[in-house]
Design a protein around this motif. Sequence first.
Motif, PDB file in Angstrom:
ATOM      1  N   LEU A 150       0.812  -1.214   0.000  1.00 25.56           N
ATOM      2  CA  LEU A 150       0.000   0.000   0.000  1.00 25.56           C
ATOM      3  C   LEU A 150       0.848   1.268   0.000  1.00 25.56           C
ATOM      4  CD1 LEU A 150      -2.772   1.404   0.315  1.00 25.56           C
ATOM      5  CD2 LEU A 150      -2.550   1.052   2.791  1.00 25.56           C
ATOM      6  N   GLN A 151       1.885   1.328   0.840  1.00 24.23           N
ATOM      7  CA  GLN A 151       2.737   2.522   0.928  1.00 24.23           C
ATOM      8  C   GLN A 151       4.150   2.075   1.271  1.00 24.23           C
ATOM      9  OE1 GLN A 151       1.239   5.786   3.419  1.00 24.23           O
ATOM     10  NE2 GLN A 151       3.330   6.307   4.005  1.00 24.23           N
ATOM     11  N   THR A 152       5.084   2.338   0.403  1.00 26.96           N
ATOM     12  CA  THR A 152       6.456   1.857   0.605  1.00 26.96           C
ATOM     13  C   THR A 152       7.407   2.929   1.113  1.00 26.96           C
ATOM     14  OG1 THR A 152       7.018   2.315  -1.708  1.00 26.96           O
ATOM     15  CG2 THR A 152       6.186   0.102  -1.191  1.00 26.96           C
ATOM     16  N   ILE A 153       7.012   4.212   1.068  1.00 25.52           N
ATOM     17  CA  ILE A 153       7.885   5.315   1.442  1.00 25.52           C
ATOM     18  C   ILE A 153       7.401   5.950   2.733  1.00 25.52           C
ATOM     19  CG2 ILE A 153       8.868   7.526   0.725  1.00 25.52           C
ATOM     20  CD1 ILE A 153       9.748   5.137  -0.964  1.00 25.52           C
ATOM     21  N   HIS A 154       8.306   6.145   3.668  1.00 20.88           N
ATOM     22  CA  HIS A 154       8.006   6.819   4.928  1.00 20.88           C
ATOM     23  C   HIS A 154       7.649   8.269   4.647  1.00 20.88           C
ATOM     24  CE1 HIS A 154       8.712   8.392   9.030  1.00 20.88           C
ATOM     25  NE2 HIS A 154       8.482   7.153   9.424  1.00 20.88           N
ATOM     26  N   ALA A 155       6.480   8.718   5.129  1.00 21.56           N
ATOM     27  CA  ALA A 155       5.960  10.025   4.729  1.00 21.56           C
ATOM     28  C   ALA A 155       5.957  11.058   5.847  1.00 21.56           C
ATOM     29  CB  ALA A 155       4.540   9.868   4.190  1.00 21.56           C
ATOM     30  N   GLY A 156       5.895  10.631   7.110  1.00 31.54           N
ATOM     31  CA  GLY A 156       5.720  11.584   8.194  1.00 31.54           C
ATOM     32  C   GLY A 156       6.782  11.451   9.256  1.00 31.54           C
ATOM     33  N   LYS A 157       6.550  12.131  10.361  1.00 31.79           N
ATOM     34  CA  LYS A 157       7.458  11.995  11.499  1.00 31.79           C
ATOM     35  C   LYS A 157       7.401  10.565  12.031  1.00 31.79           C
ATOM     36  CE  LYS A 157       6.555  16.825  12.630  1.00 31.79           C
ATOM     37  NZ  LYS A 157       5.891  17.752  13.587  1.00 31.79           N
ATOM     38  N   SER A 158       6.204  10.049  12.147  1.00 31.30           N
ATOM     39  CA  SER A 158       6.038   8.622  12.427  1.00 31.30           C
ATOM     40  C   SER A 158       4.876   8.099  11.597  1.00 31.30           C
ATOM     41  CB  SER A 158       5.792   8.361  13.919  1.00 31.30           C
ATOM     42  OG  SER A 158       4.546   8.878  14.330  1.00 31.30           O
ATOM     43  N   ASP A 159       5.071   6.952  10.989  1.00 30.62           N
ATOM     44  CA  ASP A 159       4.038   6.299  10.187  1.00 30.62           C
ATOM     45  C   ASP A 159       3.583   5.024  10.880  1.00 30.62           C
ATOM     46  OD1 ASP A 159       4.302   8.229   8.266  1.00 30.62           O
ATOM     47  OD2 ASP A 159       5.158   6.926   6.736  1.00 30.62           O
ATOM     48  N   LEU A 160       2.373   4.605  10.578  1.00 29.34           N
ATOM     49  CA  LEU A 160       1.909   3.292  10.991  1.00 29.34           C
ATOM     50  C   LEU A 160       2.529   2.240  10.080  1.00 29.34           C
ATOM     51  CD1 LEU A 160      -1.878   4.134  11.421  1.00 29.34           C
ATOM     52  CD2 LEU A 160      -0.045   4.353  13.109  1.00 29.34           C
ATOM     53  N   PHE A 161       2.606   1.007  10.573  1.00 27.81           N
ATOM     54  CA  PHE A 161       3.044  -0.086   9.711  1.00 27.81           C
ATOM     55  C   PHE A 161       2.221  -1.330   9.988  1.00 27.81           C
ATOM     56  CE2 PHE A 161       5.696  -0.990  13.458  1.00 27.81           C
ATOM     57  CZ  PHE A 161       5.555  -2.366  13.577  1.00 27.81           C
ATOM     58  N   ALA A 162       2.111  -2.174   8.977  1.00 26.43           N
ATOM     59  CA  ALA A 162       1.576  -3.530   9.120  1.00 26.43           C
ATOM     60  C   ALA A 162       2.485  -4.447   8.326  1.00 26.43           C
ATOM     61  CB  ALA A 162       0.143  -3.618   8.607  1.00 26.43           C
ATOM     62  N   THR A 163       2.922  -5.533   8.941  1.00 23.24           N
ATOM     63  CA  THR A 163       3.879  -6.449   8.325  1.00 23.24           C
ATOM     64  C   THR A 163       3.411  -7.877   8.529  1.00 23.24           C
ATOM     65  OG1 THR A 163       5.721  -4.927   8.750  1.00 23.24           O
ATOM     66  CG2 THR A 163       6.278  -7.245   8.352  1.00 23.24           C
ATOM     67  N   ARG A 164       3.442  -8.658   7.454  1.00 25.88           N
ATOM     68  CA  ARG A 164       3.102 -10.076   7.553  1.00 25.88           C
ATOM     69  C   ARG A 164       4.392 -10.882   7.369  1.00 25.88           C
ATOM     70  NH1 ARG A 164      -1.718 -13.133   7.066  1.00 25.88           N
ATOM     71  NH2 ARG A 164      -2.878 -11.242   6.554  1.00 25.88           N
ATOM     72  N   LEU A 165       4.775 -11.613   8.423  1.00 26.95           N
ATOM     73  CA  LEU A 165       5.976 -12.443   8.415  1.00 26.95           C
ATOM     74  C   LEU A 165       5.639 -13.870   7.988  1.00 26.95           C
ATOM     75  CD1 LEU A 165       7.513 -11.332  11.825  1.00 26.95           C
ATOM     76  CD2 LEU A 165       8.516 -10.887   9.589  1.00 26.95           C
ATOM     77  N   THR A 166       6.612 -14.551   7.398  1.00 26.80           N
ATOM     78  CA  THR A 166       6.459 -15.966   7.079  1.00 26.80           C
ATOM     79  C   THR A 166       6.279 -16.773   8.365  1.00 26.80           C
ATOM     80  OG1 THR A 166       8.860 -16.221   7.112  1.00 26.80           O
ATOM     81  CG2 THR A 166       7.818 -15.783   4.974  1.00 26.80           C
ATOM     82  N   PRO A 167       5.714 -17.985   8.286  1.00 25.76           N
ATOM     83  CA  PRO A 167       5.451 -18.770   9.504  1.00 25.76           C
ATOM     84  C   PRO A 167       6.683 -19.076  10.351  1.00 25.76           C
ATOM     85  CG  PRO A 167       4.178 -19.652   7.680  1.00 25.76           C
ATOM     86  CD  PRO A 167       5.097 -18.624   7.091  1.00 25.76           C
ATOM     87  N   ASP A 168       7.875 -19.067   9.737  1.00 25.84           N
ATOM     88  CA  ASP A 168       9.087 -19.350  10.502  1.00 25.84           C
ATOM     89  C   ASP A 168       9.862 -18.092  10.878  1.00 25.84           C
ATOM     90  OD1 ASP A 168      10.064 -18.578   8.050  1.00 25.84           O
ATOM     91  OD2 ASP A 168      11.202 -20.426   7.684  1.00 25.84           O
ATOM     92  N   GLY A 169       9.306 -16.908  10.604  1.00 27.11           N
ATOM     93  CA  GLY A 169       9.954 -15.665  10.981  1.00 27.11           C
ATOM     94  C   GLY A 169      11.171 -15.312  10.161  1.00 27.11           C
ATOM     95  N   SER A 170      11.363 -15.951   9.034  1.00 26.55           N
ATOM     96  CA  SER A 170      12.586 -15.750   8.256  1.00 26.55           C
ATOM     97  C   SER A 170      12.453 -14.696   7.166  1.00 26.55           C
ATOM     98  CB  SER A 170      13.014 -17.077   7.610  1.00 26.55           C
ATOM     99  OG  SER A 170      12.050 -17.503   6.653  1.00 26.55           O
ATOM    100  N   GLY A 171      11.250 -14.253   6.866  1.00 22.02           N
ATOM    101  CA  GLY A 171      11.095 -13.308   5.773  1.00 22.02           C
ATOM    102  C   GLY A 171       9.777 -12.570   5.833  1.00 22.02           C
ATOM    103  N   LEU A 172       9.629 -11.611   4.915  1.00 21.42           N
ATOM    104  CA  LEU A 172       8.414 -10.826   4.810  1.00 21.42           C
ATOM    105  C   LEU A 172       7.528 -11.404   3.721  1.00 21.42           C
ATOM    106  CD1 LEU A 172       9.890  -7.193   4.839  1.00 21.42           C
ATOM    107  CD2 LEU A 172       9.226  -8.610   6.795  1.00 21.42           C
ATOM    108  N   VAL A 173       6.272 -11.667   4.050  1.00 19.20           N
ATOM    109  CA  VAL A 173       5.280 -11.930   3.011  1.00 19.20           C
ATOM    110  C   VAL A 173       4.941 -10.602   2.344  1.00 19.20           C
ATOM    111  CG1 VAL A 173       2.976 -12.833   2.522  1.00 19.20           C
ATOM    112  CG2 VAL A 173       4.399 -13.897   4.296  1.00 19.20           C
ATOM    113  N   TRP A 174       4.667  -9.603   3.150  1.00 19.55           N
ATOM    114  CA  TRP A 174       4.547  -8.216   2.699  1.00 19.55           C
ATOM    115  C   TRP A 174       4.710  -7.295   3.895  1.00 19.55           C
ATOM    116  CZ3 TRP A 174       0.709  -5.711   5.253  1.00 19.55           C
ATOM    117  CH2 TRP A 174      -0.426  -6.439   5.649  1.00 19.55           C
ATOM    118  N   SER A 175       4.993  -6.037   3.611  1.00 22.26           N
ATOM    119  CA  SER A 175       5.130  -5.040   4.669  1.00 22.26           C
ATOM    120  C   SER A 175       4.802  -3.684   4.094  1.00 22.26           C
ATOM    121  CB  SER A 175       6.554  -5.052   5.235  1.00 22.26           C
ATOM    122  OG  SER A 175       6.674  -4.146   6.321  1.00 22.26           O
ATOM    123  N   THR A 176       3.948  -2.934   4.788  1.00 24.62           N
ATOM    124  CA  THR A 176       3.519  -1.637   4.287  1.00 24.62           C
ATOM    125  C   THR A 176       3.530  -0.599   5.395  1.00 24.62           C
ATOM    126  OG1 THR A 176       1.791  -0.461   3.055  1.00 24.62           O
ATOM    127  CG2 THR A 176       1.052  -2.005   4.740  1.00 24.62           C
TER     128      THR A 176
END
Length: 574
Positions: free
Chosen positions: A109-135
């Motif tokens: 949805l949004q890949t560039i940090h826009a403000g002083k602080s932004d919200l984030f949502a990140t989906r990790l793989t089941p083993d914690g080794s990678g990102l499924v997606w992160s916005t």
Amino acid sequence: VFTTYLGGSSQDRLQGLDVTEDGSVYVTARTLQISDAPTTPGAFQETALGISDNWVARLSPDATTLEWATFLGGTDADEPIGVHVDQDETVVIAGRTFADDFPTTAGSLQTIHAGKSDLFATRLTPDGSGLVWSTLYGGAESAAIEASALFPSGDVLIIAEPLGGEDLPPTPGVFDPVYDAFDQMLVRISADGTTLVFHTYFAAAIWDAEVTESRIVFTGSGDIDTPTTRGAFKEALLLGENSDAIVVVMDAAGSQLEWSTFLGGTSTIDSGLGVAVDATGAVYVAGNTGSVDFPVTEGAFDTTSGDGGFVAKFLPGGTDLVWATFITGCCNAVTVLWDIVIDDAGRPTVVGDTNEDNYPTTPDALQSSYVGPGQFGDVVLTRFDPFGETLEYSTYFGGNGGDGLSMVDLDGLGDPVLGFFTGSTDLPVSPGAFDPTYSGGSDTGLAKFDLASTPWQVLGFGLAGAQDTPNLAGGGPLTPGSTARVSIRGAPPLELAYLVAGLTAIEAPFKGGTLLPDADVVLALPLDGEGALDLSFLWPALPAGIDLFMQFWIEDEGGPKDWSASNALKLTSQ
């Protein structure tokens, strides 16, 4: 069952807890000062980068093994607010970040940090080794994260307070598209992280939320600008009141309120801090009150304390309380309840912290007395019966330091896992625990309790009438000759309620609703002037493992075919 520490030598503050059916424990914490909290080989991010980082971990069901752990963040401050495990065992983390280099994925949805602080949502793989997606999600100003939740579809709900204004445009058709000072925003992001499903505002402080596929339920505190709905339990603040706890049910599209109510008395410190929903749609809230006139109900566990924690249960339509009680000690001390969960039998488990030396405990309490330092506190864990009248279990838990900011979740057996922030060096760590030693600064503490199972199960299938959907609860042992009890609330006053019970569930269309039990027994019973009924009965000599299904049907001119119905119960003989 177990107690373990988690963390490194700097401050590690638990911010999210999720326990799966098999008992696996997922946590997220905010770590400080380039943390040395443990990570596992192959983790997505094995070292901390910023002045504060998100730390995410999965522990085995017995808490002896750190199955995986990773940091998640950039080179500036990061703060999580929740961790949620999806059906495919991917793990969603939500929070806020000040880091321009917070990891995002292409196409989100949004890949560039826009403000002083932004919200984030990140989906990790089941083993914690990678990102499924992160916005990311944010505008030119800052946003303070308050709560998150995961829809059954995998969509992510984030609740935050815009700081200094908000330049993100709300989506069309939402409940409140106009930002006003002190509003909070509710944002729903699609399960693949690419789409903003909705963005709406709401005029209140929001501290906790729970979602179903059709509803968003949240609690917090509100003032004169907070919207309520006609027919709700308390539509307006009383003369002289500045604020109250709030309980709100919004549709899952963020477009309208199903119901919204105030909850509280004349104190200015009434606030809902934890919320939960059972299988009937009834809403439970726990929090903090200073009101001696808080609307506790007759027969509730504690109707007189007037200062400290409270627990309340609302009918599914929000028109009235099923029950409400205080839960606190006394005398110039403080109890705050931070979180609540409901098991399959409709029994609330609440957790909080206290510096009171007379918080109510049960004879089988693991820790029956207060041991924390005077100005800080111990954690408390309390399970009520389904009627809000007695404590099935209640205990202190803590050590020689300050313990608090607790949260709780249940495993598949209904046993609670308690998570909290601890400064204690002497927690009663279990043999074989992953981390038996306090690491310094402050740690996360985890403890799992083995509490008695119950032969009752709350089911749906209620049918709303003129007032609300009648709510049926039950409890007691189901051994031959023992006394069991069922209680109905929220039905039309002075009508006949027909108890239908049977050994088989048929789920048959009936009177505009669904009749769950086969009608082996039908018994007509009068409701009182409040639309309530309490029925005690002796359990018959049935072999263990036999199921009985029970539901009430009531003559009700406001129902679809002049009837309303309670939810159903499933009883399994012991």
